[in-house]
Structure formats: C-alpha cells, structure tokens
Motif scaffolding. Structure first.
Motif: not given
Length: 378
Positions: A40-44, A90-98
């Motif tokens: 998750n942190y990698l996705g972020y 992983t996808a949740a980290g990506l979305a939260s960063a955006w």
C-alpha cells in the motif's frame, strides 16, 4: 478535509484495525500482513511520483481517486487470497496519493481565493478524522468478520464521497499547494546541502512512525490480552492528529522548521518507546497521543522548510522529500513483521524505530546549529 479522510483515513489506514481481525480469522499471517502494508505504501509512493506528470483536471482526479478508494475497500471484502489483496492494497495507495495531492492543491487554491490560507491545517486534519473513524469501527469489525467490515468501510466511504462530490465541480482547476501560497524567497547558496539533509532525514520519520501505525492494535493485544482497550488506541491516535496539525499550522514563520521537525521526531520517538517500556493501558494511551500529535504537523513543517529553501520552486524538493518518506514507510513493515515473528515481540523493531526518530531529531539540530553558526560568522 472529507476527501482526505476518505483517501487517507479509510483508503490507507483502515488496514491497521483490520489486520488483527484478518490474523484472528487465519486469512493471513503477520509477515503477509507486513507485505500488504508495504505494498500500500509502495502504491502511495508511485502515486505521489506520477502526480507530477498527470494532466487531467484536478476535480476528475480527486473524484476518480475517491471512487476508486471506495471500490477497492469493498473489493477487500468480496475478493479473497493474497494476490487479490496485494493488488487491491497497491491500487488503494495509488488512488490515495492522487487524492491527497490534487485535493490539497484544490483546497489551497480555494482558501487563497477566500483570503483564508491559515485554515490549511483544517484540510490536513482529515486523515486524523478518517483514522479515528476506522479505529472506532475496529471493535465491531471483529464481530462482523473481515469480509463484512471491509464492505462497511467501503459503504461509509461512498456516503462521505456523496457529501462532497458536487463541491469539487467549481469549473476551475486545482493548483499545486506550493504555488498557491504567498511567495517566499529561497534561502542562500547553502540550501543545496540543507535540501539533501531534509530529504534524507524526512525518510527517517516515515520509517520511525509506520511500524507502530501499522501494527498498533496487534502490539496492544499482545501486551493486554483479553482487554477491550486495544481497539481504542488507534482512534485515539487519529483524534490526536487533529489538534496537532491545527496547532502546528499556527507556528510562527520565524520559528526554525528544523527545530520544529526535531521536536516532532522526539515526541513520536517517545510515543513509540512507551509501547515497549510502559505496556499498560495508560502507556499505550499516552504513546498513541504522542505519536499522533505531530503526525501531519511534521509534514507541514517539512513543506515549510522546502519553501524556505526553494521558494515557489519548492515542488521538486517537496516531491523528493515525500518520496523519501514513502520509502521509509515501505521499509518499516517489511522490517518489523519478520523481526516480530522471529523474536515473538515487536519490541526490537520498535527500539530501532525510536532510535531512527531520535537520530533524525539530533541531526536536524546539528544542521540547524551549523547553519546558525555560519550565519553569525558572516
């Protein structure tokens, strides 16, 4: 504030109160839980980096990220298996960063238009409120079961999204937060070395807090078996974030950011150590508050220091610092989970985390002292 509560508090940190539930149901073991957290942190981390070149309207990215967050939370309940959960986290980290990047920029622009930039701290209280919500639902989640609890989190996210959906449709684009604030002249030539220190030491903050932030309910349940209190320490952490960031946002501009960062690091180090040295209800409660109070305040101080060094061209430095912080978050669970499994306790990993935070605080003070000495010499 609501957008960040959904993206950060629910999208990223719902996993913390859910981890002991999934462990108790035998869905994953501790090491697999650490890997899911790090993914998750990698996705972020990847989402923060990709935000620099995304060209879609801010409202589109915020709305898309929020809807993706809700769908991914529900997906954690409907899908099963480590591979599926790894993809979803992983996808949740990506979305939260955006959402974090573009909602922050949108909010900074709106506050600037309203001549109320001092309310920026309210925006960053959102993650703390979201964490508190996930924490208070953590106890009932154990009775509902993990699958139902994940779906409840997703449904709650959808309800909160509905409240703010139309707010972002103001017909204008968001701007980077660094560009929305008033101009600040960059520091003198020594700023290059100071910028490198900021990037490196900010990574220690990411590593230092994330072990407790990921495994707090598990650690507390190990120390207080049979107690109902472990479910309350995580929401207490989230609630402490709110006054911390509101107070931190009002720190006078002439206060040195490096000393403010050092004080935040020391506070978090003490919070981490209390769970080892004073593993009682009071110790965990005080430790959770000490960890939460500077949680997003240190982000404000780091951004302010980047703007001192780079002025309105600080976006790149902020990005590098955020990436360093993200790397620290990725490493933390990957380091802590195997250590806990081998030693039967999180204590060794927590001592290392606290040492990293104290080292960061000491080095910030040294950098400040050297810069101050050079200034007096001139």
């Amino acid at each position: 504030m609501v957008a960040l509560a959904v993206a950060m508090g629910l999208g990223r940190f719902a996993f913390t109160p859910m981890l002991p539930v999934m462990l108790g149901e035998g869905q994953i073991d501790l090491q697999a839980g650490g890997v899911l957290a790090s993914l998750n942190y990698l996705g972020y981390f990847l989402g923060a980096l990709s935000s620099a070149w995304l060209c879609a309207p801010a409202r589109t990215l915020v709305r898309g990220g929020l809807m993706a967050t809700a769908a991914l939370l529900v997906g954690m309940g409907l899908l099963h298996g480590f591979a599926a959960w790894a993809t979803l986290r992983t996808a949740a980290g990506l979305a939260s960063a955006w959402v974090f990047v573009f909602a922050s920029g949108w909010g900074a622009r709106r506050l600037a238009e309203a001549h109320a930039p001092g309310l920026g701290g309210v925006i960053y209280a959102g993650p703390g409120l979201g964490i508190a919500i996930t924490g208070f639902l953590g106890g009932p989640a154990g009775r509902w079961g993990a699958s139902i609890a994940w779906c409840v989190y997703g449904g709650l996210a959808m309800a909160l999204i509905a409240l703010v959906w139309r707010v972002f449709d103001d017909g204008r684009e968001g701007v980077p937060a660094s560009a929305a604030a008033s101009p600040i002249p960059p520091a003198a030539a020594s700023g290059g070395a100071e910028a490198a220190w900021l990037v490196g030491l900010y990574g220690l903050a990411g590593f230092g807090y994330i072990i407790t932030a990921t495994f707090l309910p598990v650690i507390a349940r190990q120390a207080l078996p049979g107690s109902t209190w472990p479910d309350l320490f995580w929401p207490l952490f989230g609630l402490a974030v709110v006054p911390g960031v509101l107070i931190g946002g009002r720190a006078p501009q002439h206060w040195d950011n490096r000393l403010l960062l050092a004080s935040g690091y020391v506070m978090q180090a003490l919070g981490v150590l209390l769970s080892v040295t004073w593993p009682t209800i009071t110790g965990f409660a005080v430790g959770s508050m000490l960890l939460g109070l500077p949680f997003t305040a240190v982000t404000l101080f780091a951004v302010r220091e980047a703007r001192r060094l780079r002025g309105n061209a600080a976006a790149g430095l902020i990005g590098y610092a955020t990436a360093s912080y993200g790397l620290g978050q990725i490493v933390g669970p990957l380091f802590a989970a195997p250590v806990a499994q081998r030693w039967g306790s999180f204590a060794p990993a927590l001592w290392v985390a606290a040492a990293a935070l104290m080292l960061g605080a000491l080095l910030f003070v040294i950098v400040w002292h050297r810069t101050a000495s050079k200034g007096r010499g001139r």
